[in-house]
Design a protein around this motif. Structure first.
Motif, PDB file in Angstrom:
ATOM      1  N   GLY A  78       0.833  -1.204   0.000  1.00  0.00           N
ATOM      2  CA  GLY A  78       0.000   0.000   0.000  1.00  0.00           C
ATOM      3  C   GLY A  78       0.860   1.242   0.000  1.00  0.00           C
ATOM      4  O   GLY A  78       1.461   1.597   1.016  1.00  0.00           O
ATOM      5  N   LEU A 150      -8.500  -3.736   5.352  1.00  0.00           N
ATOM      6  CA  LEU A 150      -7.577  -4.780   4.885  1.00  0.00           C
ATOM      7  C   LEU A 150      -6.432  -5.046   5.866  1.00  0.00           C
ATOM      8  O   LEU A 150      -5.612  -5.940   5.642  1.00  0.00           O
ATOM      9  CB  LEU A 150      -7.000  -4.379   3.521  1.00  0.00           C
ATOM     10  CG  LEU A 150      -8.011  -4.353   2.375  1.00  0.00           C
ATOM     11  CD1 LEU A 150      -7.402  -3.708   1.137  1.00  0.00           C
ATOM     12  CD2 LEU A 150      -8.491  -5.776   2.052  1.00  0.00           C
ATOM     13  N   HIS A 151      -6.354  -4.247   6.946  1.00  0.00           N
ATOM     14  CA  HIS A 151      -5.212  -4.397   7.857  1.00  0.00           C
ATOM     15  C   HIS A 151      -5.105  -5.815   8.429  1.00  0.00           C
ATOM     16  O   HIS A 151      -4.019  -6.386   8.481  1.00  0.00           O
ATOM     17  CB  HIS A 151      -5.299  -3.380   9.011  1.00  0.00           C
ATOM     18  CG  HIS A 151      -4.993  -1.977   8.576  1.00  0.00           C
ATOM     19  ND1 HIS A 151      -4.993  -0.909   9.435  1.00  0.00           N
ATOM     20  CD2 HIS A 151      -4.685  -1.452   7.368  1.00  0.00           C
ATOM     21  CE1 HIS A 151      -4.697   0.197   8.784  1.00  0.00           C
ATOM     22  NE2 HIS A 151      -4.518  -0.109   7.513  1.00  0.00           N
ATOM     23  N   HIS A 154      -3.861  -8.318   5.826  1.00  0.00           N
ATOM     24  CA  HIS A 154      -2.459  -8.134   5.451  1.00  0.00           C
ATOM     25  C   HIS A 154      -1.505  -8.378   6.621  1.00  0.00           C
ATOM     26  O   HIS A 154      -0.458  -9.004   6.463  1.00  0.00           O
ATOM     27  CB  HIS A 154      -2.269  -6.733   4.858  1.00  0.00           C
ATOM     28  CG  HIS A 154      -2.951  -6.587   3.530  1.00  0.00           C
ATOM     29  ND1 HIS A 154      -3.315  -5.376   2.988  1.00  0.00           N
ATOM     30  CD2 HIS A 154      -3.354  -7.518   2.630  1.00  0.00           C
ATOM     31  CE1 HIS A 154      -3.907  -5.571   1.819  1.00  0.00           C
ATOM     32  NE2 HIS A 154      -3.938  -6.860   1.586  1.00  0.00           N
ATOM     33  N   LYS A 169      -2.364   2.589  11.676  1.00  0.00           N
ATOM     34  CA  LYS A 169      -3.497   2.579  12.587  1.00  0.00           C
ATOM     35  C   LYS A 169      -4.786   2.678  11.807  1.00  0.00           C
ATOM     36  O   LYS A 169      -4.753   3.171  10.673  1.00  0.00           O
ATOM     37  CB  LYS A 169      -3.415   3.705  13.617  1.00  0.00           C
ATOM     38  CG  LYS A 169      -2.995   5.098  13.127  1.00  0.00           C
ATOM     39  CD  LYS A 169      -3.670   5.808  12.017  1.00  0.00           C
ATOM     40  CE  LYS A 169      -5.089   6.174  12.025  1.00  0.00           C
ATOM     41  NZ  LYS A 169      -5.538   7.007  10.895  1.00  0.00           N
ATOM     42  N   TRP A 235     -12.839   4.860   0.442  1.00  0.00           N
ATOM     43  CA  TRP A 235     -13.128   4.040   1.618  1.00  0.00           C
ATOM     44  C   TRP A 235     -13.235   4.880   2.884  1.00  0.00           C
ATOM     45  O   TRP A 235     -13.895   4.489   3.849  1.00  0.00           O
ATOM     46  CB  TRP A 235     -12.069   2.943   1.775  1.00  0.00           C
ATOM     47  CG  TRP A 235     -10.675   3.463   1.999  1.00  0.00           C
ATOM     48  CD1 TRP A 235      -9.729   3.717   1.056  1.00  0.00           C
ATOM     49  CD2 TRP A 235     -10.077   3.804   3.256  1.00  0.00           C
ATOM     50  NE1 TRP A 235      -8.579   4.199   1.634  1.00  0.00           N
ATOM     51  CE2 TRP A 235      -8.763   4.260   2.988  1.00  0.00           C
ATOM     52  CE3 TRP A 235     -10.503   3.777   4.575  1.00  0.00           C
ATOM     53  CZ2 TRP A 235      -7.893   4.680   3.989  1.00  0.00           C
ATOM     54  CZ3 TRP A 235      -9.634   4.195   5.576  1.00  0.00           C
ATOM     55  CH2 TRP A 235      -8.349   4.643   5.275  1.00  0.00           C
ATOM     56  N   TYR A 236     -12.593   6.050   2.903  1.00  0.00           N
ATOM     57  CA  TYR A 236     -12.600   6.906   4.091  1.00  0.00           C
ATOM     58  C   TYR A 236     -14.024   7.285   4.520  1.00  0.00           C
ATOM     59  O   TYR A 236     -14.301   7.423   5.705  1.00  0.00           O
ATOM     60  CB  TYR A 236     -11.834   8.209   3.807  1.00  0.00           C
ATOM     61  CG  TYR A 236     -10.362   8.149   4.148  1.00  0.00           C
ATOM     62  CD1 TYR A 236      -9.921   8.261   5.468  1.00  0.00           C
ATOM     63  CD2 TYR A 236      -9.396   8.015   3.161  1.00  0.00           C
ATOM     64  CE1 TYR A 236      -8.570   8.241   5.790  1.00  0.00           C
ATOM     65  CE2 TYR A 236      -8.042   7.984   3.470  1.00  0.00           C
ATOM     66  CZ  TYR A 236      -7.634   8.101   4.790  1.00  0.00           C
ATOM     67  OH  TYR A 236      -6.300   8.071   5.116  1.00  0.00           O
TER      68      TYR A 236
HETATM   69  N1  LIG Z   1      -0.517   7.551  11.054  1.00  0.00           N
HETATM   70  C1  LIG Z   1      -1.098   8.555  10.428  1.00  0.00           C
HETATM   71  O1  LIG Z   1      -0.978   9.724  10.799  1.00  0.00           O
HETATM   72  C2  LIG Z   1      -1.923   8.273   9.212  1.00  0.00           C
HETATM   73  C3  LIG Z   1      -2.260   9.311   8.330  1.00  0.00           C
HETATM   74  C4  LIG Z   1      -3.038   9.006   7.215  1.00  0.00           C
HETATM   75  C5  LIG Z   1      -3.485   7.710   7.001  1.00  0.00           C
HETATM   76  N2  LIG Z   1      -3.157   6.737   7.896  1.00  0.00           N
HETATM   77  C6  LIG Z   1      -3.611   5.350   7.712  1.00  0.00           C
HETATM   78  O2  LIG Z   1      -2.888   4.778   6.617  1.00  0.00           O
HETATM   79  C7  LIG Z   1      -3.697   3.815   5.930  1.00  0.00           C
HETATM   80  C8  LIG Z   1      -3.763   4.160   4.447  1.00  0.00           C
HETATM   81  O3  LIG Z   1      -4.320   5.435   4.285  1.00  0.00           O
HETATM   82  P1  LIG Z   1      -4.123   6.263   2.902  1.00  0.00           P
HETATM   83  O4  LIG Z   1      -4.609   7.632   3.153  1.00  0.00           O
HETATM   84  O5  LIG Z   1      -2.746   6.061   2.406  1.00  0.00           O
HETATM   85  O6  LIG Z   1      -5.143   5.503   1.945  1.00  0.00           O
HETATM   86  P2  LIG Z   1      -5.039   5.460   0.352  1.00  0.00           P
HETATM   87  O7  LIG Z   1      -6.370   4.993  -0.114  1.00  0.00           O
HETATM   88  O8  LIG Z   1      -4.494   6.751  -0.165  1.00  0.00           O
HETATM   89  O9  LIG Z   1      -3.929   4.346   0.067  1.00  0.00           O
HETATM   90  C9  LIG Z   1      -4.150   2.980   0.234  1.00  0.00           C
HETATM   91  C10 LIG Z   1      -3.336   2.248  -0.826  1.00  0.00           C
HETATM   92  O10 LIG Z   1      -3.498   0.846  -0.640  1.00  0.00           O
HETATM   93  C11 LIG Z   1      -3.620   0.260  -1.940  1.00  0.00           C
HETATM   94  N3  LIG Z   1      -4.301  -1.027  -1.819  1.00  0.00           N
HETATM   95  C12 LIG Z   1      -5.622  -1.277  -1.651  1.00  0.00           C
HETATM   96  N4  LIG Z   1      -5.846  -2.606  -1.609  1.00  0.00           N
HETATM   97  C13 LIG Z   1      -4.639  -3.209  -1.736  1.00  0.00           C
HETATM   98  C14 LIG Z   1      -4.217  -4.562  -1.773  1.00  0.00           C
HETATM   99  N5  LIG Z   1      -5.084  -5.570  -1.624  1.00  0.00           N
HETATM  100  N6  LIG Z   1      -2.911  -4.814  -1.951  1.00  0.00           N
HETATM  101  C15 LIG Z   1      -2.017  -3.801  -2.096  1.00  0.00           C
HETATM  102  N7  LIG Z   1      -2.363  -2.502  -2.078  1.00  0.00           N
HETATM  103  C16 LIG Z   1      -3.656  -2.204  -1.890  1.00  0.00           C
HETATM  104  C17 LIG Z   1      -4.409   1.286  -2.740  1.00  0.00           C
HETATM  105  O11 LIG Z   1      -4.271   1.087  -4.135  1.00  0.00           O
HETATM  106  C18 LIG Z   1      -3.779   2.584  -2.263  1.00  0.00           C
HETATM  107  O12 LIG Z   1      -2.682   2.960  -3.036  1.00  0.00           O
HETATM  108  C19 LIG Z   1      -5.036   3.839   6.667  1.00  0.00           C
HETATM  109  O13 LIG Z   1      -5.031   2.853   7.650  1.00  0.00           O
HETATM  110  C20 LIG Z   1      -5.073   5.201   7.345  1.00  0.00           C
HETATM  111  O14 LIG Z   1      -5.901   5.231   8.490  1.00  0.00           O
HETATM  112  C21 LIG Z   1      -2.365   6.989   8.973  1.00  0.00           C
END
Ligand SMILES: NC(=O)c1ccc[n+]([C@@H]2O[C@H](COP(=O)([O-])OP(=O)(O)OC[C@H]3O[C@@H](n4cnc5c(N)ncnc54)[C@H](O)[C@@H]3O)[C@@H](O)[C@H]2O)c1
Length: 410
Positions: A78, A150-151, A154, A169, A235-236
């Motif tokens: 991801g 998906l966490h 995975h 998280k 998904w958000y």
């Molecule tokens: N710690 C923090 O401050 C913080 C900040 C933002 C987001 N997050 C967390 O990070 C995670 C991702 O958020 P995001 O904003 O990057 O989402 P996003 O939708 O931008 O990215 C998710 C990625 O996962 C990929 N993906 C989906 N299914 C998949 C699979 N089966 N295999 C491989 N890749 C796959 C998607 O194509 C996408 O590129 C969430 O859990 C979110 O809560 C944490």
């Protein structure tokens, strides 16, 4: 008593200064002119002739680490918004003698290719199916930044494949997801860290220190996140996929509350819904605001409100702990500490350093925990308590009733 701003040794020891790209980073972005043998590679980076990174990390530091004879080899699953940020911080910390990115997986080819390109000379394998990445022998650590639903899939698979795991998280949108990852961590005996970078942030470390030392017994907590800028698509905005606003975003605060109050709440009540953002976008099922109250042991009460349609402004993000002897409030970039002595309150404003990137500290600390066989600060217990606390509050709000911890306990 430790000083308010002293960070814990495990978060800082051996870390590079923040936000300074490693000298090798720029070189990593350039394609190598010709194939480089490992020996020549180490020689050109100075690590065979006593280069700094090799001195900082003696061979014994790697003992017992799977595949870590020279490097910790990372695979990313991801690389969307957050995964790209984690990748950037990893590249900022990278040295050829310590970390190497060997695989990038994303089902979105554009994001995958762009991430691979950013790794330059390291040339990680570009992978569509995460199971293929987990089969790779040259991946020791998996960084998971896929959508929340998906966490569990995975992380459980990564741990079962013997990989150390940094998972964003929260642990998942349901208590079943939380249980699946908790059980997998116990079974695998690998290092597991949750993406709670606030656990490594100077401001929160100072707050935890003040609460533990200066303000006496905690009686009450108030906190708020009244800032805009929350994603409005994908998904958000689907409450089943994200776990709703409280689980997706406020889990950061839940982690701070469980950490500082040293446990989890006993029950929750709350109200909330969609006011200003009805139909934005049309498929929105997540709340745009809510307010929730928790009861912790010994009658400690906690009130938290969250709203994503207000503009950001002073005080929009704060956590305040009221104790028998004073009050500690983290208010954006300031720790406001009021302590009563001989019946007189005195307040100190402690500015918090602005230049720390806690995500980079969190990732570096995780690498150090793997090498030195130490438990991460943001470990599975932190992930479990915070995620379940958020699920507890969500259940109370959605079902408009008081909910006991026993209903979410795993
Ligand atoms: N710690 C923090 O401050 C913080 C900040 C933002 C987001 N997050 C967390 O990070 C995670 C991702 O958020 P995001 O904003 O990057 O989402 P996003 O939708 O931008 O990215 C998710 C990625 O996962 C990929 N993906 C989906 N299914 C998949 C699979 N089966 N295999 C491989 N890749 C796959 C998607 O194509 C996408 O590129 C969430 O859990 C979110 O809560 C944490």
């Amino acid at each position: 008593m430790t000083t308010a701003l002293a960070p814990p040794p495990e978060a800082w020891h051996n870390l590079r200064p923040f936000n300074l790209p490693h000298p090798t980073f720029r070189r990593n972005l350039m394609p190598p002119r010709k194939p480089v043998s490992r020996r020549r590679f180490l020689k050109t980076t100075g690590t065979l002739s006593g280069g700094a990174m090799l001195t900082a990390l003696p061979a014994s530091a790697y003992a017992g680490v799977q595949g870590a004879n020279e490097f910790l080899r990372l695979g990313f699953i991801g690389v969307g918004d957050r995964g790209s940020t984690l990748l950037r911080h990893t590249l900022n910390s990278v040295s050829e003698a310590t970390l190497k990115i060997t695989a990038i997986c994303d089902i979105d080819a554009k994001r995958r290719d762009s991430a691979v390109e950013k790794c330059g000379g390291m040339k990680p394998a570009a992978i569509h199916d995460y199971r293929e990445l987990l089969d790779k022998k040259d991946v020791d650590v998996v960084v998971i930044a896929t959508p929340i639903y998906l966490h569990a899939e995975h992380a459980v698979a990564a741990l079962a494949a013997g990989k150390h795991c940094y998972c964003e998280k929260p642990l998942g949108p349901t208590k079943e997801d939380v249980k699946a990852i908790t059980d997998a961590v116990k079974k695998a005996g690998r290092k597991f860290q949750v993406g709670f970078q606030w656990r490594y942030h100077n401001g929160f470390l100072a707050l935890a220190d003040a609460v533990g030392n200066a303000i006496g017994k905690v009686h009450m907590v108030t906190a708020a996140r009244h800032i805009g800028g929350y994603p409005t698509s994908g998904w958000y905005v689907d409450r089943k996929l994200s776990g709703d606003l409280i689980v997706e975003q406020a889990v950061h605060e839940m982690n701070v509350f469980c950490w500082v109050l040293k446990g989890h709440p006993l029950r929750a009540v709350g109200i909330g819904g969609i006011n200003a953002l009805k139909g934005v976008p049309p498929e929105r099922t997540i709340m745009d605001h809510y307010s929730v109250s928790y009861e912790f042991p010994e009658n400690v009460t906690l009130q938290y409100s969250h709203c994503v349609y207000t503009p950001s402004g002073f005080g929009g993000l704060h956590q305040t702990f009221y104790g028998s002897n004073g009050r500690a409030a983290r208010l954006e970039d300031t720790l406001k500490l009021t302590v009563t002595k001989d019946g007189k309150p005195s307040t100190t404003d402690i500015p918090l350093p602005k230049d720390q990137d806690a995500t980079q500290t969190a990732l570096q600390s995780f690498a150090k925990c793997i090498r030195e066989d130490k438990e991460p600060l943001a470990n599975i217990e932190a992930g479990r308590n915070a995620t379940l606390m958020a699920i507890l509050g969500r259940t109370a709000i959605h079902e408009k009733r008081a909910v006991d911890w026993s209903e979410v306990a795993i």
